[in-house]
Scaffold this motif. Structure first.
Motif, PDB file in Angstrom:
ATOM      1  N   ASP A   1       2.907   0.425  -3.279  1.00 17.41           N
ATOM      2  CA  ASP A   1       3.679   1.680  -3.220  1.00 17.41           C
ATOM      3  C   ASP A   1       2.860   2.913  -3.612  1.00 17.41           C
ATOM      4  O   ASP A   1       3.427   4.003  -3.740  1.00 17.41           O
ATOM      5  N   LEU A   2       1.560   2.760  -3.800  1.00 23.53           N
ATOM      6  CA  LEU A   2       0.777   3.889  -4.307  1.00 23.53           C
ATOM      7  C   LEU A   2       0.785   5.083  -3.363  1.00 23.53           C
ATOM      8  O   LEU A   2       0.669   6.230  -3.810  1.00 23.53           O
ATOM      9  N   ALA A   3       0.932   4.843  -2.073  1.00 26.33           N
ATOM     10  CA  ALA A   3       0.948   5.960  -1.124  1.00 26.33           C
ATOM     11  C   ALA A   3       2.223   6.788  -1.230  1.00 26.33           C
ATOM     12  O   ALA A   3       2.328   7.838  -0.578  1.00 26.33           O
TER      13      ALA A   3
ATOM     14  N   ILE B   1      -1.783   1.701   4.319  1.00 29.09           N
ATOM     15  CA  ILE B   1      -2.780   0.879   5.027  1.00 29.09           C
ATOM     16  C   ILE B   1      -3.898   1.745   5.606  1.00 29.09           C
ATOM     17  O   ILE B   1      -5.039   1.292   5.702  1.00 29.09           O
ATOM     18  N   LYS B   2      -3.574   2.988   5.965  1.00 23.26           N
ATOM     19  CA  LYS B   2      -4.638   3.895   6.400  1.00 23.26           C
ATOM     20  C   LYS B   2      -5.659   4.101   5.288  1.00 23.26           C
ATOM     21  O   LYS B   2      -6.876   4.087   5.523  1.00 23.26           O
ATOM     22  N   GLU B   3      -5.158   4.286   4.063  1.00 24.85           N
ATOM     23  CA  GLU B   3      -6.064   4.521   2.945  1.00 24.85           C
ATOM     24  C   GLU B   3      -6.885   3.277   2.623  1.00 24.85           C
ATOM     25  O   GLU B   3      -8.090   3.374   2.347  1.00 24.85           O
TER      26      GLU B   3
ATOM     27  N   ARG C   1      -9.613   3.011   5.182  1.00 25.66           N
ATOM     28  CA  ARG C   1     -10.651   4.025   4.996  1.00 25.66           C
ATOM     29  C   ARG C   1     -11.551   3.698   3.801  1.00 25.66           C
ATOM     30  O   ARG C   1     -12.781   3.714   3.908  1.00 25.66           O
ATOM     31  N   VAL C   2     -10.933   3.388   2.669  1.00 22.95           N
ATOM     32  CA  VAL C   2     -11.711   3.103   1.468  1.00 22.95           C
ATOM     33  C   VAL C   2     -12.524   1.827   1.629  1.00 22.95           C
ATOM     34  O   VAL C   2     -13.679   1.741   1.165  1.00 22.95           O
ATOM     35  N   SER C   3     -11.958   0.832   2.309  1.00 21.81           N
ATOM     36  CA  SER C   3     -12.695  -0.415   2.546  1.00 21.81           C
ATOM     37  C   SER C   3     -13.974  -0.164   3.333  1.00 21.81           C
ATOM     38  O   SER C   3     -15.036  -0.746   3.034  1.00 21.81           O
TER      39      SER C   3
ATOM     40  N   ILE D   1      -5.139  -7.472   2.590  1.00 25.86           N
ATOM     41  CA  ILE D   1      -4.407  -6.546   1.722  1.00 25.86           C
ATOM     42  C   ILE D   1      -3.608  -5.549   2.551  1.00 25.86           C
ATOM     43  O   ILE D   1      -2.459  -5.221   2.211  1.00 25.86           O
ATOM     44  N   GLN D   2      -4.174  -5.085   3.655  1.00 33.27           N
ATOM     45  CA  GLN D   2      -3.404  -4.217   4.545  1.00 33.27           C
ATOM     46  C   GLN D   2      -2.161  -4.944   5.048  1.00 33.27           C
ATOM     47  O   GLN D   2      -1.068  -4.353   5.126  1.00 33.27           O
TER      48      GLN D   2
END
Length: 315
Positions: A193-195, A225-227, A230-232, A245-246
């Motif tokens: 839920d961080l987004a 999932i976009k974040e 991107r971070v991955s 994880i996505q």
């Protein structure tokens, strides 16, 4: 007139108090007169509130911190606050809004430290690096962000509180279901839920003013999932880990009508969904009965499939 908080209200009393307006809607009664139907809150609870003469509510808006003089009545066995006078709080009142805000029972900094300790215990370095990087990027807002605008954990630091309770539950279930990958489960819990931090606009009191444009058009699942993707890529995380994880984030609402286009396809994702459901529903049940007398049923709660909740006696 006595200054009281919501958990002290008794039918028939005339009280003064300081409250935050959680929601407010102008309606028309059967006789054609306009009135305001509101929910006001303080740090002890919430109560349905009526301004039967609509002109008294002029200039008052949602999220205003107000002083109300009124009377506690009963409507269908539930307490209701009938407003006689209402105005915005001013400096002469000498009150601090933070003393009237519903907050998690633990300090945000302490909950964040506990969550970071779990991350530090991950065995898989890629999962640890990915999770820690995303949490660190949101740490400042995490300290006060709610988990929702109006529903479960819609309190200051509610998002951290939701995550912490899910982690504690996950820890116990992992002891039973020993084939689960604990790093994946904990990472999914922490990130799911961080987004919401980008989905909603909230101030440092944990009060949400509205959803952001991206939040309305995409929602926290897609934003999340976009974040992660991107971070991955930035951190060169193993592609399999990133996708798993996505998938956990994508499927944690379970049903397409609730925002998940895929059902869980790995055991860790299945567990994440039910951990989320358990914590959200138990929170909403506890909230629904908090102001009830023993033996009463709550109003129907739409987040609980329009069920009523019963307040049982201690056994």
């Amino acid at each position: 007139m006595i200054i009281k908080k919501i958990d002290e209200f008794q039918p028939g009393e005339k009280v003064d108090g300081f409250f935050l307006i959680r929601n407010m809607e102008k309606k028309t009664s059967a006789n054609g007169k306009e009135y305001y139907d509101m929910t006001v809150i303080d740090d002890t609870g919430s109560i349905n509130t009526k301004i039967w003469e609509a002109e008294k509510g002029k200039g008052i808006e949602v999220n205003d911190f107000v002083k109300i003089r009124g009377e506690i009545t009963l409507w269908r066995d539930f307490k209701q606050f009938k407003v006689h006078k209402i105005r915005k709080v001013n400096e002469e009142d000498n009150v601090d809004i933070e003393d009237y805000i519903q907050s998690a029972p633990y300090k945000g900094a302490d909950m964040l430290d506990t969550i970071m300790n779990y991350i530090d215990g991950f065995k898989n370095e890629d999962i640890k690096k990915l999770t820690k990087t995303i949490v660190n990027s949101k740490a400042e807002k995490l300290l006060y962000y709610p988990a929702a605008k109006e529903n479960h954990h819609s309190i200051r630091s509610g998002l951290l509180y939701h995550i912490l309770r899910m982690i504690k539950s996950a820890e116990k279930l992992i002891e039973v279901y020993t084939d689960l990958n604990s790093d994946l489960v904990f990472s999914g819990v922490i990130l799911h839920d961080l987004a919401k931090i980008e989905e909603m606009d909230a101030n440092e009191l944990g009060i949400v003013s509205d959803y952001t444009k991206e939040g309305k058009l995409l929602g926290h699942i897609i934003q999340g999932i976009k974040e992660i993707d991107r971070v991955s890529k930035e951190l060169e995380i193993d592609e399999e880990i990133s996708i798993l994880i996505q998938h956990m984030i994508l499927s944690h609402h379970y049903y397409p009508e609730y925002g998940s286009p895929k059902f869980p396809m790995i055991p860790e994702a299945e567990l994440l969904h039910y951990l989320d459901i358990i914590d959200a529903r138990l929170y909403d049940m506890d909230k629904a009965i908090s102001d009830l007398e023993i033996g009463q049923f709550s109003p129907r709660i739409w987040t609980l499939d329009n069920r009523q909740v019963y307040k049982r006696k201690d056994i």
